[in-house]
Write a protein that holds these residues in place. Structure first.
Motif, mmCIF file in Angstrom:
data_model
loop_
_atom_site.group_PDB
_atom_site.id
_atom_site.type_symbol
_atom_site.label_atom_id
_atom_site.label_comp_id
_atom_site.label_asym_id
_atom_site.label_seq_id
_atom_site.Cartn_x
_atom_site.Cartn_y
_atom_site.Cartn_z
ATOM 1 N N ALA A 189 16.381 -34.855 -43.065
ATOM 2 C CA ALA A 189 17.223 -35.316 -41.966
ATOM 3 C C ALA A 189 17.557 -36.786 -42.145
ATOM 4 N N PRO A 190 18.834 -37.128 -42.305
ATOM 5 C CA PRO A 190 19.214 -38.526 -42.445
ATOM 6 C C PRO A 190 19.012 -39.282 -41.150
ATOM 7 N N ALA A 191 18.833 -40.587 -41.267
ATOM 8 C CA ALA A 191 18.565 -41.407 -40.089
ATOM 9 C C ALA A 191 19.673 -41.281 -39.066
ATOM 10 N N ALA A 192 20.921 -41.113 -39.515
ATOM 11 C CA ALA A 192 22.066 -41.057 -38.609
ATOM 12 C C ALA A 192 22.106 -39.753 -37.824
ATOM 13 N N ALA A 193 21.243 -38.780 -38.196
ATOM 14 C CA ALA A 193 21.289 -37.472 -37.562
ATOM 15 C C ALA A 193 20.492 -37.419 -36.264
ATOM 16 N N LYS A 194 19.920 -38.527 -35.828
ATOM 17 C CA LYS A 194 19.153 -38.523 -34.595
ATOM 18 C C LYS A 194 20.049 -38.078 -33.434
ATOM 19 N N PRO A 195 19.519 -37.256 -32.530
ATOM 20 C CA PRO A 195 20.354 -36.750 -31.438
ATOM 21 C C PRO A 195 20.696 -37.835 -30.435
ATOM 22 N N MET A 196 21.718 -37.540 -29.632
ATOM 23 C CA MET A 196 22.020 -38.422 -28.521
ATOM 24 C C MET A 196 20.831 -38.438 -27.569
ATOM 25 N N LEU A 197 20.745 -39.459 -26.765
ATOM 26 C CA LEU A 197 19.670 -39.514 -25.781
ATOM 27 C C LEU A 197 19.872 -38.430 -24.738
ATOM 28 N N ALA A 198 18.771 -38.022 -24.135
ATOM 29 C CA ALA A 198 18.834 -37.001 -23.100
ATOM 30 C C ALA A 198 17.977 -37.433 -21.922
ATOM 31 N N LYS A 199 18.132 -36.723 -20.824
ATOM 32 C CA LYS A 199 17.352 -37.011 -19.630
ATOM 33 C C LYS A 199 17.162 -35.725 -18.837
ATOM 34 N N LEU A 200 16.172 -35.724 -17.973
ATOM 35 C CA LEU A 200 15.956 -34.647 -17.030
ATOM 36 C C LEU A 200 16.301 -35.168 -15.641
ATOM 37 N N ARG A 201 17.204 -34.493 -14.967
ATOM 38 C CA ARG A 201 17.600 -34.898 -13.608
ATOM 39 C C ARG A 201 17.029 -33.895 -12.616
ATOM 40 N N VAL A 202 16.258 -34.392 -11.636
ATOM 41 C CA VAL A 202 15.638 -33.521 -10.646
ATOM 42 C C VAL A 202 16.721 -32.878 -9.784
ATOM 43 N N ALA A 203 16.632 -31.538 -9.660
ATOM 44 C CA ALA A 203 17.671 -30.794 -8.940
ATOM 45 C C ALA A 203 17.183 -30.216 -7.622
ATOM 46 N N SER A 204 15.886 -30.389 -7.309
ATOM 47 C CA SER A 204 15.369 -29.802 -6.078
ATOM 48 C C SER A 204 14.329 -30.708 -5.445
ATOM 49 N N GLY A 205 14.095 -30.488 -4.149
ATOM 50 C CA GLY A 205 13.040 -31.213 -3.450
ATOM 51 C C GLY A 205 13.418 -32.622 -3.043
ATOM 52 N N PRO A 206 12.448 -33.360 -2.490
ATOM 53 C CA PRO A 206 12.705 -34.714 -1.976
ATOM 54 C C PRO A 206 13.090 -35.712 -3.052
ATOM 55 N N ASN A 207 12.789 -35.411 -4.309
ATOM 56 C CA ASN A 207 13.125 -36.329 -5.402
ATOM 57 C C ASN A 207 14.432 -35.974 -6.089
ATOM 58 N N ALA A 208 15.215 -35.090 -5.495
ATOM 59 C CA ALA A 208 16.484 -34.664 -6.095
ATOM 60 C C ALA A 208 17.346 -35.875 -6.437
ATOM 61 N N GLY A 209 17.880 -35.863 -7.657
ATOM 62 C CA GLY A 209 18.730 -36.957 -8.116
ATOM 63 C C GLY A 209 18.000 -37.951 -9.001
ATOM 64 N N LYS A 210 16.664 -37.977 -8.928
ATOM 65 C CA LYS A 210 15.913 -38.880 -9.800
ATOM 66 C C LYS A 210 16.008 -38.398 -11.239
ATOM 67 N N GLU A 211 15.909 -39.334 -12.187
ATOM 68 C CA GLU A 211 16.090 -38.994 -13.587
ATOM 69 C C GLU A 211 14.926 -39.493 -14.433
ATOM 70 N N LEU A 212 14.533 -38.693 -15.427
ATOM 71 C CA LEU A 212 13.519 -39.072 -16.404
ATOM 72 C C LEU A 212 14.198 -39.228 -17.753
ATOM 73 N N GLU A 213 14.235 -40.435 -18.281
ATOM 74 C CA GLU A 213 14.827 -40.667 -19.593
ATOM 75 C C GLU A 213 13.902 -40.125 -20.685
ATOM 76 N N LEU A 214 14.484 -39.436 -21.654
ATOM 77 C CA LEU A 214 13.711 -38.851 -22.752
ATOM 78 C C LEU A 214 14.003 -39.613 -24.042
ATOM 79 N N SER A 215 13.693 -40.893 -24.027
ATOM 80 C CA SER A 215 14.022 -41.763 -25.160
ATOM 81 C C SER A 215 12.923 -41.801 -26.224
ATOM 82 N N LYS A 216 11.730 -41.309 -25.884
ATOM 83 C CA LYS A 216 10.609 -41.354 -26.825
ATOM 84 C C LYS A 216 10.583 -40.103 -27.701
ATOM 85 N N ALA A 217 9.841 -40.180 -28.810
ATOM 86 C CA ALA A 217 9.709 -39.027 -29.697
ATOM 87 C C ALA A 217 8.983 -37.886 -28.992
ATOM 88 N N LEU A 218 8.077 -38.221 -28.079
ATOM 89 C CA LEU A 218 7.322 -37.211 -27.343
ATOM 90 C C LEU A 218 7.145 -37.655 -25.897
#
Length: 237
Positions: free
Chosen positions: A141-170
């Motif tokens: 896998a070439p270095a340029a093949a790294k995926p775009m960043l992603a996030k998880l956006r809460v869709a339910s409950g009192p925290n709806a709309g909050k986001e978790l950035e998934l910028s780390k390898a794990l």
């Protein structure tokens, strides 16, 4: 930076700002927070603060330390946690407030639950992805093949709309003993895998289907359900 709202055995309340890296709690007068209570050990516990994170550690006290009614030896503090030492309570409040509480309780830090748990995570995410999404060798896998960043956006409950950035390898998310999943960022995309929970407990869901210890590739707009919370997986530049 957080603070402790201390209510002593007589009912008197005071506030203590956690401006020091190490704040000691105990019966002796040389503690930062001195509690006049015979049920409290001389040097009972300590709160260690690094940047915006605070951790509580019991110092082998005679009567122990509780957080939210459960005995602890080491505990990462979250906004609203109530510490009980003898007949005294200490409520932890983060300056970030409840707004950050969801992220602080959902994202599990490496080493937080011991080497055995971390080894379990590493073993699970180190396995091959599912057959419908083969993982290319890392060396190919070439270095340029790294995926775009992603996030998880809460869709339910009192925290709806909050986001978790998934910028780390794990990123490990969930609640130990209930449901735990790991999201890995690889050269060809993001994968999620079930890595912990009570035996026989319900596994986290992706689009309504339980995930396994076999890594599953995530797609834009997938719905992830974990510890009763629904989140939407979103890719973004």
């Amino acid at each position: 930076m957080g603070k402790l709202i201390v209510t002593d055995s007589s009912g008197k309340t005071s506030e203590f700002e956690l401006t020091k890296e190490r704040v000691t709690i105990g019966r002796h007068a040389d503690n930062d927070i001195a509690l006049a209570d015979k049920a409290v050990s001389g040097h009972h516990a300590v709160v260690i603060t690094v940047l915006q994170e605070s951790f509580l550690e019991d110092l082998d006290s005679t009567n122990g330390t509780q957080v939210n009614g459960k005995a602890v030896t080491k505990h990462p503090l979250s906004h609203g946690d109530v510490i009980t030492i003898g007949r005294n309570t200490l409520r932890y409040e983060s300056n970030a407030g409840a707004e950050d509480d969801f992220e602080r309780t959902m994202i599990l830090k490496p080493g937080q639950f011991g080497a055995a748990f971390d080894a379990q995570v590493g073993k699970a995410v180190g396995g091959a992805p599912s057959s419908d999404a083969p993982r290319p060798p890392a060396a190919a896998a070439p270095a340029a093949a790294k995926p775009m960043l992603a996030k998880l956006r809460v869709a339910s409950g009192p925290n709806a709309g909050k986001e978790l950035e998934l910028s780390k390898a794990l990123t490990t998310i969930g609640k130990p003993g209930v449901q735990v999943a790991a999201v890995t960022r690889r050269a060809d995309g993001y994968y999620i895998v079930h890595v912990g929970g009570d035996t026989g407990s319900q596994r986290p869901l992706v689009n309504g289907q339980p995930i396994d210890t076999q890594a599953r590739k995530l797609s834009h707009n997938d719905t992830v359900e974990l510890v009763g919370t629904k989140m939407t997986f979103l890719m973004h530049p």
